[in-house]
Design an enzyme around this catalytic site. Structure first.
Site, PDB file in Angstrom:
ATOM      1  CD  GLU A 197      -4.336  -9.033   4.961  1.00 11.86           C
ATOM      2  OE1 GLU A 197      -4.447  -7.927   5.503  1.00 11.86           O
ATOM      3  OE2 GLU A 197      -3.593  -9.219   3.980  1.00 11.86           O
TER       4      GLU A 197
ATOM      5  NE  ARG B  26       1.520  -4.740   3.721  1.00  3.79           N
ATOM      6  CZ  ARG B  26       0.452  -4.247   4.366  1.00  3.79           C
ATOM      7  NH1 ARG B  26      -0.255  -5.021   5.170  1.00  3.79           N
ATOM      8  NH2 ARG B  26       0.131  -2.975   4.230  1.00  3.79           N
TER       9      ARG B  26
ATOM     10  CG  HIS C 189      -1.967  -1.079   1.165  1.00  3.45           C
ATOM     11  ND1 HIS C 189      -2.884  -1.208   0.153  1.00  3.45           N
ATOM     12  CD2 HIS C 189      -2.238  -2.102   2.020  1.00  3.45           C
ATOM     13  CE1 HIS C 189      -3.681  -2.257   0.371  1.00  3.45           C
ATOM     14  NE2 HIS C 189      -3.298  -2.825   1.496  1.00  3.45           N
TER      15      HIS C 189
ATOM     16  CG  ASP D 299      -7.461  -6.153   4.066  1.00  2.22           C
ATOM     17  OD1 ASP D 299      -8.385  -5.678   3.386  1.00  2.22           O
ATOM     18  OD2 ASP D 299      -6.261  -5.905   3.861  1.00  2.22           O
TER      19      ASP D 299
HETATM   20  C1  3PY Z   1      -4.800  -4.619   7.463  1.00  3.31           C
HETATM   21  O1  3PY Z   1      -5.195  -4.090   8.506  1.00  3.31           O
HETATM   22  O2  3PY Z   1      -5.522  -5.190   6.636  1.00  3.31           O
HETATM   23  C2  3PY Z   1      -3.370  -4.590   7.166  1.00  3.31           C
HETATM   24  O3  3PY Z   1      -2.962  -5.128   6.149  1.00  3.31           O
HETATM   25  C3  3PY Z   1      -2.471  -3.887   8.140  1.00  3.31           C
HETATM   26  O4  3PY Z   1      -1.132  -3.928   7.795  1.00  3.31           O
HETATM   27 MG    MG Z   2      -4.439  -5.857   4.816  1.00  2.00          MG
END
Ligand code: 3PY
Ligand code: MG
Length: 266
Positions: free
Chosen positions: A151, A75, A50, A177
């Site tokens: 996530e 990441r 991101h 997420d």
């Molecule tokens: C999320 O909160 O989805 C993330 O990827 C945080 O790094």
């Molecule tokens: Mg995420």
């Protein structure tokens, strides 16, 4: 003389059950990486999911992080062979891989991060070699930090199978997420919620399999709380959030003082 690594301090800490606290670099800026790196973080993640960071800038961030005495992780934007290979070749000491939903997804991550015959990483990527004690190829296979992101609701259901995959160091819960996947708004959760229950299910899966549980936290108080609960791989906010938070607080102090309204030099 630059530091040479016999092992990887982040992987070592997570394997022995210790916490490792870091932050996120979302600005895609080597200058921001340098400003953060000397503060004592155990690791810093350059976020290529991101943020607009490109590979060359990523290498500059990795250099700044190492020079400051922290450990550079990244990441990647997706569980993708090419991204994983190029980011490791750029000199990451380990990766955080988003949206790992099944044990098969986790097996692909591990295979992409290891050279044959243990995996399918193509030979090369020796940028870190001068900083490694011994041979980079075997060092990488044994010591890179492999963090899979949990996530989604599917990943929570599969957490134990995912964490049991050989070669996984730990997981990292993406709370936003995860909230979306549970039908909640980003930021939703808290004691008693389905979101909190899902996170504790993941923590339990990590305990059962002997892996490190991790989570992105947005306050220092939450990092402290989560360490107390047994989480180990904890991110505190990001360079962007810490910058704007400190700037907002500083400016609010000036605005609240009334000095602007009550003072005129002319
Ligand atoms: C999320 O909160 O989805 C993330 O990827 C945080 O790094
Ligand atoms: Mg995420």
């Amino acid at each position: 003389m630059s530091r040479r690594f016999a092992s990887n301090p982040v992987t070592d800490a997570l394997r022995r059950g210790a916490p490792a606290v870091g932050s996120w670099l979302s600005l895609g800026s080597p200058a921001a990486a340098e400003a953060m790196a000397h503060l004592g973080w155990d690791w810093l993640v350059v976020d290529a999911e991101h943020s607009p960071v490109d590979f060359e800038t990523m290498v500059h961030c990795f250099r700044a992080i190492q020079l400051g005495g922290s450990i550079p992780l990244a990441r990647v934007p997706w569980n993708d062979t090419i991204w994983i290979q190029r980011t490791l070749d750029a000199g990451a000491f380990g990766l955080v891989v988003p949206m790992v939903n099944t044990a098969d997804d986790a097996r692909r991550v591990v295979a992409d991060m290891r050279y044959a015959t243990r995996g399918q990483r193509s030979y090369g990527g020796q940028r870190l070699a001068p900083y490694i004690d011994g041979d980079y190829r075997t060092w990488a296979d044994d010591h890179l930090t492999v963090i899979v992101m949990i996530e989604t609701a599917e990943a929570v259901r599969n957490a134990e199978a995912i964490m049991a995959v050989d070669g996984v160091t730990g997981c990292f819960i993406g709370p936003n997420d995860l909230a979306l996947s549970l039908g909640l708004a980003p930021g939703a959760g808290g004691p008693g919620s389905a979101h909190e229950a899902a996170m504790h299910q993941v923590l339990h899966a990590c305990r059962t399999t002997g892996r490190a549980a991790g989570k992105h936290c947005f306050t220092a108080a939450e990092v402290v709380q989560r360490i107390g609960e047994g989480f180990q791989f904890l991110a505190l906010a990001s360079d962007a959030a810490l910058l704007s938070g400190a700037a907002r607080a500083a400016l609010a102090t000036v605005r609240a003082s009334d000095v602007e309204r009550s003072t005129s030099l002319y």
